[in-house]
Design an enzyme around this catalytic site. Structure first.
Site, PDB file in Angstrom:
ATOM      1  N   GLY A 244       0.766  -1.044   0.152  1.00 41.10           N
ATOM      2  CA  GLY A 244      -0.180  -0.101   0.078  1.00 41.10           C
ATOM      3  C   GLY A 244       0.631   1.129  -0.149  1.00 41.10           C
ATOM      4  N   GLY A 268       6.320  -4.189  -7.940  1.00 41.06           N
ATOM      5  CA  GLY A 268       5.392  -4.956  -9.094  1.00 41.06           C
ATOM      6  C   GLY A 268       4.545  -3.720  -9.669  1.00 41.06           C
ATOM      7  N   THR A 271       3.265  -1.075  -7.372  1.00 44.08           N
ATOM      8  CA  THR A 271       4.206  -0.052  -7.204  1.00 44.08           C
ATOM      9  C   THR A 271       4.424   0.605  -8.382  1.00 44.08           C
ATOM     10  OG1 THR A 271       5.042  -1.657  -5.546  1.00 44.08           O
ATOM     11  CG2 THR A 271       6.504   0.028  -6.380  1.00 44.08           C
ATOM     12  N   THR A 297       8.802  -8.508  -9.092  1.00 39.77           N
ATOM     13  CA  THR A 297       7.720  -9.603  -8.740  1.00 39.77           C
ATOM     14  C   THR A 297       7.897 -10.620  -9.006  1.00 39.77           C
ATOM     15  OG1 THR A 297       5.581 -10.116  -9.691  1.00 39.77           O
ATOM     16  CG2 THR A 297       6.953  -8.866 -11.105  1.00 39.77           C
ATOM     17  N   ASP A 299       6.268 -13.153  -9.240  1.00 43.59           N
ATOM     18  CA  ASP A 299       5.404 -14.017 -10.047  1.00 43.59           C
ATOM     19  C   ASP A 299       5.638 -13.841 -11.541  1.00 43.59           C
ATOM     20  OD1 ASP A 299       4.037 -14.717  -7.813  1.00 43.59           O
ATOM     21  OD2 ASP A 299       2.266 -13.465  -8.172  1.00 43.59           O
ATOM     22  N   ARG A 344      -0.605 -15.235  -8.193  1.00 44.41           N
ATOM     23  CA  ARG A 344      -1.846 -14.751  -7.901  1.00 44.41           C
ATOM     24  C   ARG A 344      -2.909 -15.007  -9.088  1.00 44.41           C
ATOM     25  NH1 ARG A 344      -3.665 -12.001  -3.787  1.00 44.41           N
ATOM     26  NH2 ARG A 344      -5.334 -10.977  -5.014  1.00 44.41           N
ATOM     27  N   GLU A 398      -1.260 -20.262  -6.435  1.00 47.74           N
ATOM     28  CA  GLU A 398      -2.148 -19.796  -5.584  1.00 47.74           C
ATOM     29  C   GLU A 398      -3.436 -19.245  -6.209  1.00 47.74           C
ATOM     30  OE1 GLU A 398      -0.780 -16.481  -3.314  1.00 47.74           O
ATOM     31  OE2 GLU A 398       0.527 -16.074  -4.694  1.00 47.74           O
ATOM     32  N   ILE A 452      10.324 -19.397   0.232  1.00 47.50           N
ATOM     33  CA  ILE A 452      10.745 -18.949  -0.903  1.00 47.50           C
ATOM     34  C   ILE A 452      11.116 -17.465  -1.014  1.00 47.50           C
ATOM     35  CG2 ILE A 452      10.414 -18.837  -3.620  1.00 47.50           C
ATOM     36  CD1 ILE A 452       8.970 -21.613  -3.148  1.00 47.50           C
ATOM     37  N   ARG A 453      10.279 -16.610  -0.684  1.00 49.82           N
ATOM     38  CA  ARG A 453      10.217 -15.295  -0.688  1.00 49.82           C
ATOM     39  C   ARG A 453      11.641 -14.769   0.013  1.00 49.82           C
ATOM     40  NH1 ARG A 453       5.352 -11.970   0.133  1.00 49.82           N
ATOM     41  NH2 ARG A 453       6.198 -11.527   2.125  1.00 49.82           N
TER      42      ARG A 453
END
Length: 532
Positions: A244, A268, A271, A297, A299, A344, A398, A452-453
């Site tokens: 945010g 990402g 952002t 990102t 992803d 996502r 996910e 992983i992150r």
């Protein structure tokens, strides 16, 4: 006149001449609704000969010069915003030269006849390099109905001979937003080292994302070589992260009050949208501030780029979870290993991890709908696998299968809808199915997301982060603002932020890579054939 728009609409025509209507925010369209007798029925795009017309509005493809007009439009869209657009700024010779052990300060820069290490402003790289013979080719991305080849050139990244800042006077700031991602520290480190190579002495980090601009009690973090030289050896972000952001006007007020001249923003899609808004507000106020984004990102869902940093590491680390699931499944009587990976709305990690591991029997991603029940469902195929080979391993992104779950209306700090846990749901449904079938099955569920992150970047990502960090600094000193740096067809380039936030990059179910994944897993198509 046949015309369409890549911005406001996507025109699609199937082999029967029926018109489609689709969500234009996605280039890879998974749900296409066909209007038949006033009723909506969902069909799978792969069953039809579809021609995607992604062009500038009002282009007449019957016009023999349409291609030139398209290229002119493309060049305008991908022209890089520059300080010159709104300010009277004069360049000087660069202080960056690999021929010198210290930054050049005499104003002459590197002698032109001794080093050809600079990139010309007119240098370009091709955005797309495949010439598709037909719209029916695997992964075809066509502009016109005939799938004509159209050159699309983007700006090459790298140091310029002329710069638009005096390094001694510059205050540069770095901020990392969103969630954690392998490689953030590598980018921070390289930005600092390259700034020092230019001769910048005032470098700070803004703590905890955009929050650091307006939250009281979060002071700037001084950055210099001795602070950052070893931070790449650890995961996470030296500066911290948060999701945010605050009011754009307040953030720019803070930038102005702090005397920041160059702002590097790692993040990402959301952002990047914030970075573009900051850039626009700075331009509105006639502030000489360069806002440069670096795509972060895990992803891999930012469009136009080969990949984003953190993705390779995520795929590599996912192998550990997949291998554990494989061992568990093969060590149990009728074992089933279930691994949920990040993604996502884009299934790149799940797809690439499945292909690279060679241990996955079923890969489920958001872009490809599937059913659990019935003769063409996942559960029956799992039973077939258990009966024929004794065990199975499933990899799921996910964001896959969210239509099977109760929709969540809550959002996180970034405005993203909070997803229901598809992994837990699939685990429960597998257990239910085999219990009802009176057929024993041992299900092991693994979710390695946060492990992983938090990983340190692997060698591939470390190289990518190093170059992205360097190119971000080169872009700022070249006077660009409102841009991001990335890699396209193995070449490092600069792209306007406005172009990379138009949509999200998603797996194309008609792409060769997804076909390779299906060949590797051997899985069938998990949807019930549509009735006519």
């Amino acid at each position: 006149m046949l015309s369409t728009s890549s911005i406001s609409a996507v025109g699609l025509v199937n082999q029967h001449g029926l018109n489609w209507k689709a969500d234009s925010s996605l280039f890879n369209l998974n749900y296409l609704r066909l209007i038949i007798s006033g009723r909506n029925r969902e069909f799978e795009s792969r069953k039809f000969h579809i021609r995607a017309l992604l062009a500038k509005p009002d282009i007449d493809f019957a016009d023999p010069k349409w291609k030139n007009k398209f290229q002119e439009s493309f060049d305008r869209r991908f022209d890089l915003p520059h300080l010159r657009d709104s300010l009277e700024v004069k360049p000087r010779s660069t202080t960056f030269s690999l021929k010198s052990r210290v930054p050049l300060v005499d104003g002459n820069g590197a002698p032109e006849d001794t080093w050809n290490g600079y990139v010309n402003d007119d240098d370009r790289a091709l955005l797309k390099v495949i010439k598709f013979a037909s719209p029916s080719s695997a992964g075809a991305d066509c502009i016109d109905p005939d799938c004509s080849w159209v050159e699309q050139w983007v700006h090459r990244a790298g140091p310029r001979k002329l710069i638009y800042y005096e390094p001694d006077d510059v205050k540069a700031a770095i901020v990392t937003c969103g969630g954690l991602c392998p490689g953030q520290n590598d980018v921070i480190r390289q930005i600092v080292l390259t700034l020092e190579k230019y001769g910048v002495k005032k470098i700070v980090g803004i703590p905890f994302g955009y929050r650091g601009f307006f939250e009281e009690g979060l002071p700037e973090i001084p950055l210099y070589r001795r602070v950052v030289e070893n931070i790449n050896l650890a995961g996470g972000s030296l500066l911290g992260v948060s999701r945010g952001g605050g009011n754009i006007s307040e953030i720019v007020d803070s930038i102005q009050a702090r005397g920041i001249d160059i702002l590097f923003i790692l993040g990402g899609n959301g952002t990047h949208a914030g970075a573009n808004a900051i850039h626009n507000e700075c331009r509105k106020r006639s502030m000489k501030v360069s806002v440069i984004a670096v795509p972060k990102t895990i992803d891999n869902d930012i469009p136009l780029m080969d990949k984003t940093f953190g993705f390779d590491t995520a795929v590599e680390e996912a192998q550990r979870a997949i291998n554990s699931a494989y061992i568990e499944a093969h060590s149990a009587y009728h074992g089933i290993g279930l691994v949920k990976l990040m993604g996502r709305s884009s299934g790149f990690i799940a797809m690439h991890a499945s292909v690279s591991s060679g241990q996955i029997d079923i890969c489920l991603i958001p872009e490809v709908p599937f059913t659990l029940e019935g003769p063409h469902g996942v559960l029956q195929h799992l039973e077939h696998l258990i009966r024929t080979k004794g065990s199975a391993v499933v990899c799921i992104a996910e964001g896959a299968g969210q239509d099977l779950l109760q929709k969540s209306y809550t959002t996180d700090a970034s405005g993203n809808v909070v997803l229901s846990d598809i992994g837990v749901h699939i685990q429960q449904q597998i257990r239910r199915y085999f219990k009802e079938a009176d057929f024993p099955a041992d299900v092991k569920y693994i979710d390695p997301t946060y492990m992983i992150r938090a990983c340190r970047a692997n060698a591939s990502d470390a190289i990518l982060c190093t170059v992205l960090g360097q190119n971000a600094v080169h872009a700022a000193f070249a006077g660009f603002s409102g841009i991001t740096t990335g890699i396209c067809n193995t070449h490092y380039v600069y792209l306007p932020i406005t172009e990379v936030i138009r949509t999200q990059r998603r797996v194309d179910p008609n792409s060769r890579m997804w076909h390779r994944c299906l060949t590797s897993t051997g899985q069938p198509h998990f949807t019930t054939p549509s009735s006519s």
